[in-house]
Design a protein around this motif. Structure first.
Motif, PDB file in Angstrom:
ATOM      1  N   LEU A  44       2.665  -3.610   6.863  1.00  0.00           N
ATOM      2  CA  LEU A  44       2.462  -4.718   6.179  1.00  0.00           C
ATOM      3  C   LEU A  44       1.237  -4.386   5.160  1.00  0.00           C
ATOM      4  CD1 LEU A  44       2.582  -7.713   5.389  1.00  0.00           C
ATOM      5  CD2 LEU A  44       0.716  -8.202   7.131  1.00  0.00           C
ATOM      6  N   LEU A  45       0.182  -3.516   5.461  1.00  0.00           N
ATOM      7  CA  LEU A  45      -0.907  -3.221   4.636  1.00  0.00           C
ATOM      8  C   LEU A  45       0.014  -2.255   3.568  1.00  0.00           C
ATOM      9  CD1 LEU A  45      -3.760  -3.482   4.020  1.00  0.00           C
ATOM     10  CD2 LEU A  45      -4.371  -1.272   5.457  1.00  0.00           C
ATOM     11  N   SER A  46       0.767  -1.354   3.935  1.00  0.00           N
ATOM     12  CA  SER A  46       1.397  -0.361   2.984  1.00  0.00           C
ATOM     13  C   SER A  46       2.093  -1.125   2.016  1.00  0.00           C
ATOM     14  CB  SER A  46       2.040   0.642   3.683  1.00  0.00           C
ATOM     15  OG  SER A  46       1.531   1.324   4.770  1.00  0.00           O
ATOM     16  N   VAL A  47       2.959  -2.263   2.423  1.00  0.00           N
ATOM     17  CA  VAL A  47       3.743  -2.920   1.353  1.00  0.00           C
ATOM     18  C   VAL A  47       2.825  -3.638   0.551  1.00  0.00           C
ATOM     19  CG1 VAL A  47       5.544  -4.670   1.278  1.00  0.00           C
ATOM     20  CG2 VAL A  47       5.789  -3.110   3.308  1.00  0.00           C
ATOM     21  N   THR A  48       1.850  -4.408   1.012  1.00  0.00           N
ATOM     22  CA  THR A  48       1.007  -5.157   0.090  1.00  0.00           C
ATOM     23  C   THR A  48       0.027  -3.980  -0.785  1.00  0.00           C
ATOM     24  OG1 THR A  48       0.127  -6.362   1.859  1.00  0.00           O
ATOM     25  CG2 THR A  48      -1.163  -6.379   0.290  1.00  0.00           C
ATOM     26  N   ALA A  49       0.134  -2.760  -0.339  1.00  0.00           N
ATOM     27  CA  ALA A  49      -0.781  -1.961  -1.348  1.00  0.00           C
ATOM     28  C   ALA A  49       0.246  -1.494  -2.467  1.00  0.00           C
ATOM     29  CB  ALA A  49      -1.267  -0.446  -0.432  1.00  0.00           C
ATOM     30  N   PHE A  50       1.709  -1.418  -2.123  1.00  0.00           N
ATOM     31  CA  PHE A  50       2.477  -1.059  -3.109  1.00  0.00           C
ATOM     32  C   PHE A  50       2.526  -2.219  -4.281  1.00  0.00           C
ATOM     33  CE2 PHE A  50       6.732  -1.963  -4.748  1.00  0.00           C
ATOM     34  CZ  PHE A  50       7.007  -0.833  -5.598  1.00  0.00           C
ATOM     35  N   PHE A  51       2.595  -3.272  -3.625  1.00  0.00           N
ATOM     36  CA  PHE A  51       2.336  -4.501  -4.764  1.00  0.00           C
ATOM     37  C   PHE A  51       1.276  -4.680  -5.456  1.00  0.00           C
ATOM     38  CE2 PHE A  51       6.145  -6.100  -1.783  1.00  0.00           C
ATOM     39  CZ  PHE A  51       7.069  -6.461  -2.889  1.00  0.00           C
ATOM     40  N   PHE A  52       0.199  -4.409  -4.852  1.00  0.00           N
ATOM     41  CA  PHE A  52      -1.046  -4.202  -5.601  1.00  0.00           C
ATOM     42  C   PHE A  52      -1.052  -3.172  -6.608  1.00  0.00           C
ATOM     43  CE2 PHE A  52      -5.598  -3.180  -6.013  1.00  0.00           C
ATOM     44  CZ  PHE A  52      -6.182  -4.339  -5.990  1.00  0.00           C
ATOM     45  N   ALA A  53      -0.499  -1.998  -6.379  1.00  0.00           N
ATOM     46  CA  ALA A  53      -0.646  -0.860  -7.367  1.00  0.00           C
ATOM     47  C   ALA A  53       0.484  -1.321  -8.027  1.00  0.00           C
ATOM     48  CB  ALA A  53      -0.142   0.364  -6.561  1.00  0.00           C
ATOM     49  N   GLY A  70       1.566   3.641  -0.589  1.00  0.00           N
ATOM     50  CA  GLY A  70       1.938   2.936   0.581  1.00  0.00           C
ATOM     51  C   GLY A  70       2.141   3.843   1.675  1.00  0.00           C
ATOM     52  N   VAL A  71       2.785   4.926   1.277  1.00  0.00           N
ATOM     53  CA  VAL A  71       3.553   6.065   2.370  1.00  0.00           C
ATOM     54  C   VAL A  71       2.211   6.837   2.873  1.00  0.00           C
ATOM     55  CG1 VAL A  71       4.725   7.962   2.813  1.00  0.00           C
ATOM     56  CG2 VAL A  71       5.736   6.350   1.201  1.00  0.00           C
ATOM     57  N   ALA A  72       1.320   6.997   1.957  1.00  0.00           N
ATOM     58  CA  ALA A  72      -0.072   7.642   2.422  1.00  0.00           C
ATOM     59  C   ALA A  72      -0.833   6.934   3.546  1.00  0.00           C
ATOM     60  CB  ALA A  72      -0.517   8.088   1.245  1.00  0.00           C
ATOM     61  N   CYS A  73      -0.862   5.587   3.270  1.00  0.00           N
ATOM     62  CA  CYS A  73      -1.633   4.816   4.208  1.00  0.00           C
ATOM     63  C   CYS A  73      -0.941   4.924   5.636  1.00  0.00           C
ATOM     64  CB  CYS A  73      -1.292   3.352   3.744  1.00  0.00           C
ATOM     65  SG  CYS A  73      -2.487   3.031   2.337  1.00  0.00           S
TER      66      CYS A  73
END
Length: 470
Positions: free
Chosen positions: A101-110, A367-370
């Motif tokens: 969930l955090l990775s998906v959020t990170a993508f939308f944030f970026a 996101g993948v790196a997370c």
């Protein structure tokens, strides 16, 4: 789960604070000494903060995973779980969902927040530069200050860059804004009173040149001028327009970090198409400039007329051949220079396209790196069986620095065209992927990083075989 979230929040806040302090130190010259409100400074830091997330978030996940799972393993909580039939995969399941969930959020944030903050930050940064007159004056070039003054200095110095060296001023006057007055001084000083719209420029040891503009046409042809020397001369410049600069002013800015995924794809397609057309048109132009088409037509005509020729020069008279060779040499030299200049232009354009492609892939790579760093940190913490801020922090920093510097070197190579932007962006993440898989396998099978007993047994077997053979 609660322990992981609490540690995650604490580490994230600490790291974010450290990176913001680094940003303050990095941009202190642009913020200090300009009389900016605290609100504007806080706004500057607020806009620069989202840029730090791609650094802070992966490091936070790695540190938190090492600390939490190292602490659980150190306190034998994993052993208690396994005794009740709970495997490591099951213990990591809820946290895995959280990281996904955090990775998906990170993508939308970026993809949405960082481009917007990048624009607002650069826009505010440009507006802040207009607050201090000395900041408007760049060394080694003419700068316009106020109405009708162009100033050039070779050097600025002093606490606030108020002292100037080798000052050249072009003063524009009249409706046509003609440059009839030139002032040259060895040194100068910028002074102004608080809350004043007038800037005083004190010049010392200089000359004043003024082109006289007579009404008589005959006298004008003589180009009369006046020249005088001064030890000290003061110029008052109206800064009303400069002091009315608005930090909220929207400027036209363009940067590869300001676009989201869809905009980046459109921009990359547009730049690539334009780049391909430029190369194709340049190739056609170079081919036409060589005159090869005309020479081949002449040669084909000679062949049809049964004229035997060994070289194209034989189609011309001997006295014309020397001239043709000289012209050809000049054309070749001119073509070489044109190709060199175009090569530089194409390198710049290709570098710009590569930057846009890197920016596109970075949004997915974050996101993948997370996810991968979680599967590096969690099993590694379970293996080393050490929690807290000591050893886990050292290991996390070493791993992250390796990941970060590989990414920097790869991206720099991609900008120059040495690596493909896709490979360069994903290289550091793909290097950690096998490490994460290997550590997860070792942790789930209760193996250490290095099985020393097995290592010693293999060494003993090797020596025994040598003894038997001897």
């Amino acid at each position: 789960m609660f322990s992981f979230l609490r540690t995650f929040a604490s580490v994230f806040i600490i790291l974010m604070f450290i990176f913001i302090l680094q940003s303050v130190w990095l941009y202190i010259s642009e913020l200090a000494g300009k009389g900016l409100d605290v609100f504007i400074i806080l706004k500057f830091l607020w806009f620069v903060s989202p840029k730090l997330i791609p650094l802070v978030l992966p490091l936070t996940i790695l540190v938190t995973s090492l600390m939490v799972f190292g602490s659980l393993s150190e306190n034998y909580e994993f052993a208690a779980m396994k005794s009740t039939g709970i495997s490591l995969q099951r213990a990591m399941r809820s946290l895995t969902y959280f990281i996904l969930l955090l990775s998906v959020t990170a993508f939308f944030f970026a993809n949405n927040v960082i481009p917007y903050s990048e624009y607002k930050w650069l826009n505010l940064r440009r507006n802040i530069q207009q607050f201090k007159p000395s900041m408007v004056i760049a060394e080694g070039q003419f700068n316009q200050i106020g109405e009708g003054f162009n100033i050039k200095v070779s050097e600025k110095y002093g606490d606030n860059d108020q002292f100037l060296k080798d000052v050249v001023i072009h003063k524009k006057e009249g409706k046509a804004k003609q440059n009839n007055t030139v002032i040259i001084a060895e040194t100068g000083e910028l002074t102004s009173e608080e809350n004043s719209n007038t800037l005083s420029l004190i010049l010392r040891n200089g000359n004043y040149y003024d082109d006289v503009q007579p009404k008589d046409q005959k006298k004008k042809l003589r180009k009369p001028f006046a020249k005088s020397y001064f030890e000290e001369y003061t110029i008052n410049i109206d800064l009303t327009e400069l002091n009315n600069k608005d930090v909220e002013k929207e400027n036209k800015l363009s940067n590869h970090n300001m676009y989201n995924v869809s905009e980046l794809r459109t921009e990359i397609d547009s730049l690539s198409t334009s780049f391909t057309k430029n190369i194709s048109s340049f190739a056609e132009n170079m081919h036409y400039r060589t005159g090869a088409t005309k020479h081949f037509e002449r040669k084909n005509k000679a062949i049809k007329n049964n004229v035997s020729v060994d070289t194209l020069l034989n189609l011309f008279k001997p006295n014309q051949q020397a001239e043709i060779i000289a012209i050809a040499i000049n054309n070749i030299n001119s073509t070489i220079e044109t190709i060199k200049s175009k090569k530089v232009e194409f390198i710049v354009k290709n570098k710009r396209i590569n930057k846009y492609e890197i920016a596109l892939h970075e949004k997915y790579a974050l996101g993948v790196a997370c996810i991968i760093l979680f599967f590096v940190g969690a099993p590694l913490g379970a293996i080393i069986r050490k929690g807290g801020m000591g050893l886990p922090m050292v290991i996390a920093i070493l791993l992250f620095l390796t990941y970060h510097f590989i990414g920097i070197f790869a991206k720099n190579s991609a900008e120059d065209g040495t690596l493909h932007p896709f490979i360069a962006t994903w290289l550091s993440t793909l290097i950690l992927l096998p490490l994460g898989i290997w550590l997860t396998i070792r942790a789930t099978t209760d193996q250490g990083i290095i099985d020393m007993d097995s290592f010693y047994q293999r060494i003993k077997r090797l020596f025994k075989k040598k003894e038997k053979n001897s």
